[in-house]
Design a protein around this motif. Structure first.
Motif, PDB file in Angstrom:
ATOM      1  N   ASP A 167       9.432  79.216  62.166  1.00 41.31           N
ATOM      2  CA  ASP A 167      10.047  78.229  63.056  1.00 41.31           C
ATOM      3  C   ASP A 167      11.417  77.831  62.540  1.00 41.31           C
ATOM      4  OD1 ASP A 167       7.767  78.172  64.668  1.00 41.31           O
ATOM      5  OD2 ASP A 167       6.886  76.496  63.565  1.00 41.31           O
ATOM      6  N   LEU A 168      11.509  77.574  61.238  1.00 42.13           N
ATOM      7  CA  LEU A 168      12.792  77.155  60.654  1.00 42.13           C
ATOM      8  C   LEU A 168      13.827  78.271  60.727  1.00 42.13           C
ATOM      9  CD1 LEU A 168      11.572  75.093  57.592  1.00 42.13           C
ATOM     10  CD2 LEU A 168      12.464  74.244  59.760  1.00 42.13           C
ATOM     11  N   ASN A 169      13.407  79.518  60.524  1.00 45.62           N
ATOM     12  CA  ASN A 169      14.340  80.638  60.659  1.00 45.62           C
ATOM     13  C   ASN A 169      14.854  80.734  62.094  1.00 45.62           C
ATOM     14  OD1 ASN A 169      14.153  81.394  57.979  1.00 45.62           O
ATOM     15  ND2 ASN A 169      12.515  82.871  58.344  1.00 45.62           N
ATOM     16  N   ASN A 170      13.958  80.552  63.065  1.00 46.57           N
ATOM     17  CA  ASN A 170      14.365  80.585  64.476  1.00 46.57           C
ATOM     18  C   ASN A 170      15.323  79.447  64.785  1.00 46.57           C
ATOM     19  OD1 ASN A 170      12.825  82.851  65.025  1.00 46.57           O
ATOM     20  ND2 ASN A 170      11.066  81.670  65.727  1.00 46.57           N
ATOM     21  N   ILE A 171      15.033  78.264  64.278  1.00 46.95           N
ATOM     22  CA  ILE A 171      15.910  77.112  64.507  1.00 46.95           C
ATOM     23  C   ILE A 171      17.279  77.360  63.889  1.00 46.95           C
ATOM     24  CG2 ILE A 171      16.295  74.683  63.908  1.00 46.95           C
ATOM     25  CD1 ILE A 171      13.219  74.320  64.256  1.00 46.95           C
ATOM     26  N   ASN A 172      17.309  77.893  62.679  1.00 47.79           N
ATOM     27  CA  ASN A 172      18.587  78.199  62.029  1.00 47.79           C
ATOM     28  C   ASN A 172      19.397  79.187  62.855  1.00 47.79           C
ATOM     29  OD1 ASN A 172      18.342  76.504  59.816  1.00 47.79           O
ATOM     30  ND2 ASN A 172      17.282  78.053  58.589  1.00 47.79           N
ATOM     31  N   GLN A 173      18.748  80.200  63.428  1.00 42.53           N
ATOM     32  CA  GLN A 173      19.454  81.178  64.256  1.00 42.53           C
ATOM     33  C   GLN A 173      19.986  80.534  65.529  1.00 42.53           C
ATOM     34  OE1 GLN A 173      20.273  84.416  63.431  1.00 42.53           O
ATOM     35  NE2 GLN A 173      21.584  84.146  65.202  1.00 42.53           N
ATOM     36  N   ILE A 174      19.194  79.676  66.140  1.00 42.57           N
ATOM     37  CA  ILE A 174      19.628  78.978  67.358  1.00 42.57           C
ATOM     38  C   ILE A 174      20.826  78.094  67.060  1.00 42.57           C
ATOM     39  CG2 ILE A 174      18.970  77.186  69.031  1.00 42.57           C
ATOM     40  CD1 ILE A 174      16.101  78.426  68.888  1.00 42.57           C
ATOM     41  N   VAL A 175      20.776  77.359  65.955  1.00 41.75           N
ATOM     42  CA  VAL A 175      21.892  76.483  65.587  1.00 41.75           C
ATOM     43  C   VAL A 175      23.145  77.306  65.328  1.00 41.75           C
ATOM     44  CG1 VAL A 175      22.743  74.907  63.804  1.00 41.75           C
ATOM     45  CG2 VAL A 175      20.456  74.598  64.749  1.00 41.75           C
ATOM     46  N   THR A 176      22.999  78.416  64.636  1.00 44.47           N
ATOM     47  CA  THR A 176      24.145  79.294  64.377  1.00 44.47           C
ATOM     48  C   THR A 176      24.736  79.800  65.687  1.00 44.47           C
ATOM     49  OG1 THR A 176      23.221  79.977  62.259  1.00 44.47           O
ATOM     50  CG2 THR A 176      24.885  81.414  63.216  1.00 44.47           C
ATOM     51  N   ASP A 177      23.881  80.245  66.595  1.00 46.76           N
ATOM     52  CA  ASP A 177      24.346  80.721  67.896  1.00 46.76           C
ATOM     53  C   ASP A 177      25.050  79.609  68.667  1.00 46.76           C
ATOM     54  OD1 ASP A 177      23.236  83.156  67.279  1.00 46.76           O
ATOM     55  OD2 ASP A 177      21.487  82.905  68.587  1.00 46.76           O
TER      56      ASP A 177
END
Length: 87
Positions: free
Chosen positions: A11-21
């Motif tokens: 979940d945290l990896n997905n959130i980090n990717q979304i924030v980066t995007d």
């Protein structure tokens, strides 16, 4: 009333990717583009919100904050509707 959210590593990896995007999108977008995107998100969430009294739909909104926008729900229980109340 506090809402508690639990996350695992995926979940945290997905959130980090979304924030980066989102950072890339915001850097390239105009204020008008950001406002249009926020309005579209609110509109989509209102179509997905369950209706009992209509308060949840009516409580969804967005506004300007600095050079960006925020999206919020005025209902304290909105996180429970979105994420559930148990494991």
């Amino acid at each position: 009333m506090k809402s508690k959210l639990e996350f695992n590593k995926n979940d945290l990896n997905n959130i980090n990717q979304i924030v980066t995007d989102l950072e890339v999108v915001v850097q390239k977008a105009s204020q008008k583009d950001i406002n249009v995107a926020a309005a579209a998100i609110v509109k989509e969430q209102k179509t997905k919100a369950p209706v009992d009294t209509g308060a949840l739909k009516g409580g969804l909104s967005y506004g300007k904050e600095g050079v960006g926008v925020y999206i919020e729900s005025a209902m304290d229980y909105s996180s429970y509707v979105e994420f559930g109340t148990s494991k």
